[in-house]
Design an enzyme around this catalytic site. Sequence first.
Site, mmCIF file in Angstrom:
data_model
loop_
_atom_site.group_PDB
_atom_site.id
_atom_site.type_symbol
_atom_site.label_atom_id
_atom_site.label_comp_id
_atom_site.label_asym_id
_atom_site.label_seq_id
_atom_site.Cartn_x
_atom_site.Cartn_y
_atom_site.Cartn_z
ATOM 1 N N GLU A 1 -4.904 0.117 0.108
ATOM 2 C CA GLU A 1 -3.602 0.047 -0.568
ATOM 3 C C GLU A 1 -3.801 0.358 -2.042
ATOM 4 O OE1 GLU A 1 -1.494 -3.574 0.338
ATOM 5 O OE2 GLU A 1 -1.552 -3.182 2.472
ATOM 6 N N HIS B 1 8.839 -3.722 -5.412
ATOM 7 C CA HIS B 1 8.120 -2.885 -4.450
ATOM 8 C C HIS B 1 8.860 -1.558 -4.355
ATOM 9 C CE1 HIS B 1 6.100 -1.479 -0.879
ATOM 10 N NE2 HIS B 1 5.314 -2.536 -0.882
ATOM 11 N N ARG C 1 2.201 -0.431 -8.436
ATOM 12 C CA ARG C 1 3.588 -0.542 -7.951
ATOM 13 C C ARG C 1 4.628 -0.352 -9.047
ATOM 14 N NH1 ARG C 1 2.989 -5.412 -3.515
ATOM 15 N NH2 ARG C 1 1.758 -4.103 -2.144
ATOM 16 N N HIS D 1 10.257 -8.006 -5.213
ATOM 17 C CA HIS D 1 9.308 -8.315 -4.149
ATOM 18 C C HIS D 1 8.488 -9.576 -4.398
ATOM 19 C CE1 HIS D 1 6.606 -7.473 -0.856
ATOM 20 N NE2 HIS D 1 5.560 -7.298 -1.643
ATOM 21 N N ARG E 1 0.646 -8.032 -9.669
ATOM 22 C CA ARG E 1 -0.236 -8.423 -8.555
ATOM 23 C C ARG E 1 -0.772 -7.199 -7.831
ATOM 24 N NH1 ARG E 1 0.572 -8.735 -3.292
ATOM 25 N NH2 ARG E 1 2.840 -8.965 -3.270
HETATM 26 C C1 SIN Z 1 2.989 -4.042 1.439
HETATM 27 O O1 SIN Z 1 2.475 -3.993 2.546
HETATM 28 O O2 SIN Z 1 3.319 -3.037 0.842
HETATM 29 C C2 SIN Z 1 3.238 -5.365 0.806
HETATM 30 C C3 SIN Z 1 2.049 -6.205 0.766
HETATM 31 C C4 SIN Z 1 1.946 -6.866 -0.563
HETATM 32 O O3 SIN Z 1 2.955 -7.136 -1.194
HETATM 33 O O4 SIN Z 1 0.827 -7.071 -1.030
#
Ligand code: SIN
Length: 525
Positions: free
Chosen positions: A140, A255, A300, A360, A395
């Site tokens: 990610e 998000h 993000r 988010h 975060r």
């Molecule tokens: C996501 O899967 O994009 C959200 C997971 C997160 O907020 O860390």
Amino acid sequence: MSDSDPSPVMAPVIFSRATSSVRPRDTEVVDVDFLVIGSGLAGIYSALQATRHGECLLITKARLQVSNSAWAQGGIAAALDADDDPAQHVSDTLRAGRGLCKGSAVEVLAREGPSRIEEMLELGVPFVLDEEGRPVLGLEGGHGRRRIVHADGGATGQAVVKALLPRLAAAPGLRVWEGARAAALLVDGSACRGALVEREGGWSRVRARATILATGGACGLYARTTNPPTATGDGIALAYLAGAMVADMEFVQFHPTAFALGRPAFLLSEALRGEGAELWNTAGERFMPRYDAEGELAPRDVVSRAVTAEMAATGADHVQLRLDRVPPAALAHFSQLFDTLRSRGFDPQKQPIPVAPAAHFLMGGVKVDLDGRTSLPGLLACGEVACTGVHGANRLASNSLLECLVFGYRAAVTAADRSPSGAALPDAVPVPYLGPEDRHALGEQMFTDAGIVRDGGRLQSLDAYLDTLPASMERTVAGLITAGARARTESRGAHFRADYPREDDGLRCHFVACAGRPLQAEVWE
Ligand code: SIN
């Protein structure tokens, strides 16, 4: 600094205690060792740990299954691979936090994370494993390598909660009250003694030697959010009104890829972009490479602002998430997400998915030390309601469920150390919620004025609007977010001010609020 901005350290945050509600009479008194408020992963897990040391009551204002954790996608980040190292996880987390992470908290998170994941595996969480029984690791944004364990076709949070709930039901000495809300903390001047709880139209005063707040975040205050409507920051309001310190409230993470059709905004996990999903505008251009060298896997806040700018430039209320380049084998890991889309009448195999940003995650919360202690003796906090400083200004993806496990465990151990006081229970006045109309209007106003791009003028008008609302959980938390955002006259991580678009080295500090006092600027190392 513009005229509309107060000095960063002097922005006053003074909210009255709720006075509109009647002090409840005829309360029954319930004695337990530990009171846990909230049933997300931090609440369930800390209650399970606490119950080894005494009798525990867990209360939740909705049902056990309704929580931000149960809605969480992506997965849980931890340095599990033989080639990985907690030190690398630390450095990725620090980079995302833009100079505001508390280093010791990040060390704890990264070093204790792998043991907590091992424990989840032992408890039967169905993480996706390879043929040799090792977790399959996803990628990610912001992670320098594959490090994310996941389960159940992308619905990882739900899978973890589902695995732990039967343990909760079987735990001796653990009681659960559903449909029970903490309406005030019981504070006798020097310490928290428990909480005033409203349930089935009646009231209880619960006396506990330790009270653990695990009520989750506050993004449910925003009109467009990935959180359930129950995420109204109650624990933050209760702690603040009881005299505890609250920090970093301006840092709200948006998000970038929530489903654009319908509310609440269903999340399209960042893990999809980790597997190659791309963002295109409605004019037919893949735009992220124009904004950041990391493209779709930029932080993000960068992606959310880019999406917002593209929506404004094209006049559309969304951009598109295209899955064409995601290998079919990788798509198989997201089966639950696709089922949910289909249940909403949308077939992701036939057309690009319309997405737009949504509130988010709240990085700020009740200020705690590494063991979950708030500034009020007897009151602990863990999970999203707490601010350990682990996330700094932003975060890192998939660090939130990990935070629940690592710091939930620590809070329970700390709670077990407290001895019963036998103190008389003080009275308390319940803090009410807003009515539906005010709540709706507040959500829209928060999204516009304390959203992805902020400025002093809009924050000031939001403050003026908040003054018109009745004293309530929601107004208290919204006021704390607004005060932090007004005080932080710079842009850092998730907090972006159009009137102060750069980071200011002089503001490498945390704004801490305590009722009746000006905001304090603190430096945490
Ligand atoms: C996501 O899967 O994009 C959200 C997971 C997160 O907020 O860390």
